[in-house]
Scaffold this motif. Structure first.
Motif, short mmCIF file in Angstrom:
data_model
loop_
_atom_site.label_atom_id
_atom_site.label_comp_id
_atom_site.label_asym_id
_atom_site.label_seq_id
_atom_site.Cartn_x
_atom_site.Cartn_y
_atom_site.Cartn_z
N GLY A 166 0.79 -1.23 0.00
CA GLY A 166 0.00 0.00 0.00
C GLY A 166 0.82 1.27 0.00
O GLY A 166 0.28 2.36 0.20
N SER A 167 2.12 1.17 -0.24
CA SER A 167 2.99 2.35 -0.22
C SER A 167 2.76 3.22 -1.45
O SER A 167 2.54 2.70 -2.56
CB SER A 167 4.47 1.93 -0.18
OG SER A 167 4.75 1.16 0.97
N THR A 168 2.80 4.53 -1.27
CA THR A 168 2.76 5.45 -2.40
C THR A 168 4.12 5.45 -3.08
O THR A 168 5.12 4.95 -2.55
CB THR A 168 2.43 6.87 -1.94
OG1 THR A 168 3.51 7.36 -1.12
CG2 THR A 168 1.14 6.91 -1.13
N LEU A 202 -1.71 -6.06 -9.27
CA LEU A 202 -0.31 -6.32 -8.93
C LEU A 202 -0.20 -6.83 -7.50
O LEU A 202 0.51 -7.80 -7.21
CB LEU A 202 0.52 -5.05 -9.11
CG LEU A 202 1.96 -5.09 -8.59
CD1 LEU A 202 2.74 -6.24 -9.22
CD2 LEU A 202 2.65 -3.75 -8.82
N ALA A 203 -0.91 -6.18 -6.56
CA ALA A 203 -0.88 -6.61 -5.16
C ALA A 203 -1.40 -8.03 -5.00
O ALA A 203 -0.86 -8.82 -4.21
CB ALA A 203 -1.70 -5.64 -4.30
N MET A 204 -2.43 -8.37 -5.76
CA MET A 204 -2.96 -9.74 -5.72
C MET A 204 -1.91 -10.74 -6.15
O MET A 204 -1.74 -11.81 -5.53
CB MET A 204 -4.19 -9.84 -6.62
CG MET A 204 -5.41 -9.09 -6.15
SD MET A 204 -6.74 -9.20 -7.37
CE MET A 204 -8.03 -8.27 -6.53
N LYS A 205 -1.20 -10.43 -7.23
CA LYS A 205 -0.19 -11.34 -7.75
C LYS A 205 0.95 -11.52 -6.74
O LYS A 205 1.47 -12.62 -6.54
CB LYS A 205 0.34 -10.83 -9.09
CG LYS A 205 -0.66 -10.89 -10.22
CD LYS A 205 -0.09 -10.31 -11.51
CE LYS A 205 -1.10 -10.32 -12.65
NZ LYS A 205 -1.39 -11.68 -13.12
N VAL A 206 1.36 -10.41 -6.12
CA VAL A 206 2.43 -10.47 -5.13
C VAL A 206 2.00 -11.34 -3.96
O VAL A 206 2.77 -12.19 -3.47
CB VAL A 206 2.81 -9.06 -4.64
CG1 VAL A 206 3.74 -9.12 -3.44
CG2 VAL A 206 3.46 -8.27 -5.77
N ARG A 207 0.78 -11.16 -3.50
CA ARG A 207 0.28 -11.97 -2.39
C ARG A 207 0.23 -13.44 -2.77
O ARG A 207 0.67 -14.32 -2.00
CB ARG A 207 -1.12 -11.48 -1.99
CG ARG A 207 -1.80 -12.36 -0.95
CD ARG A 207 -3.23 -11.94 -0.72
NE ARG A 207 -3.91 -12.86 0.17
CZ ARG A 207 -4.49 -13.99 -0.20
NH1 ARG A 207 -4.47 -14.34 -1.48
NH2 ARG A 207 -5.07 -14.78 0.67
#
Length: 212
Positions: A166-168, A202-207
């Motif tokens: 969640g980082s900017t 992207l966050a889903m893939k990383v998780r």
């Protein structure tokens, strides 16, 4: 100067947001609305750059309003506000093109920076809700995700993990000791390799790749 409109059915929430955002010299709070239907008129008349959009409202909810707004030519950017840690309507708003989402109890400095980031075109994921929304909305595809993430360089993986947290872009630059321009360049390459332009995906893939 970034022009803002607040859309929330709770007068106390609108007052709180007005107090948080109204003192910033680069933010101009030009209007408010108490439901989605009223918001359409206010936004049409005032032409804001960013709309802070509640999801659950009477008359017309934030999801419907976001969809209608973003279907128009040259729409404002939408930052979704929610009181819920996991809300499938929030994910739907992101899929429609909302710039991000925040909990309403996000600390004021974080909220101000989120508004600025969305105004710059940088999507925002609240760290406190991102993982829960992703977990609720994503089927397990670990092998595929691992193969996709394996195409990234070590530095690109570090940036991808920061995005998933969640980082900017500015926070990623600070955490990884690089310039914001370099962060943006890395994210552009990551998106190209993973065939997406969405930070949520992207966050889903990383998780799913087990990197969080």
């Amino acid at each position: 100067m970034t022009r803002l409109v607040i859309v929330d059915d709770d007068p106390m929430v609108r007052t709180g947001l007005r107090l948080i955002l109204g003192g910033e010299t680069d933010l101009d709070l030009v209007g408010e609305a108490g439901d989605g239907r009223q918001a359409m008129d206010v936004i049409r008349d005032l032409n804001p750059d960013v709309v802070l959009m509640d999801i659950r409202m009477p008359v017309q909810d934030g999801l419907t309003t976001t969809e209608l707004l973003l279907a128009q030519p040259d729409p404002p950017r939408v930052l979704v506000l929610t009181t819920f840690d996991a809300d499938d309507m929030v994910l739907r708003a992101l899929q429609l093109g909302a710039g991000g989402f925040l909990l309403k109890d996000t600390p004021p400095p974080k909220m101000i920076e989120a508004v600025r980031a969305v105004a710059r075109g940088e999507p925002v994921l609240s760290p406190t809700v991102a993982h829960q929304v992703i977990a609720a909305a994503t089927a397990k595809h670990e092998p595929q995700a691992r193969r996709e993430l394996a195409t990234l360089t070590e530095r690109e993986r570090e940036v991808a993990i920061e995005v998933a947290k969640g980082s900017t872009n500015a926070e990623i630059a600070e955490h990884l000791f690089m310039s914001v321009a370099t962060v943006k360049a890395n994210i552009t390459r990551i998106f190209a390799k993973l065939e997406t332009d969405n930070r949520v995906i992207l966050a889903m893939k990383v998780r799913d790749a087990g990197l969080l």
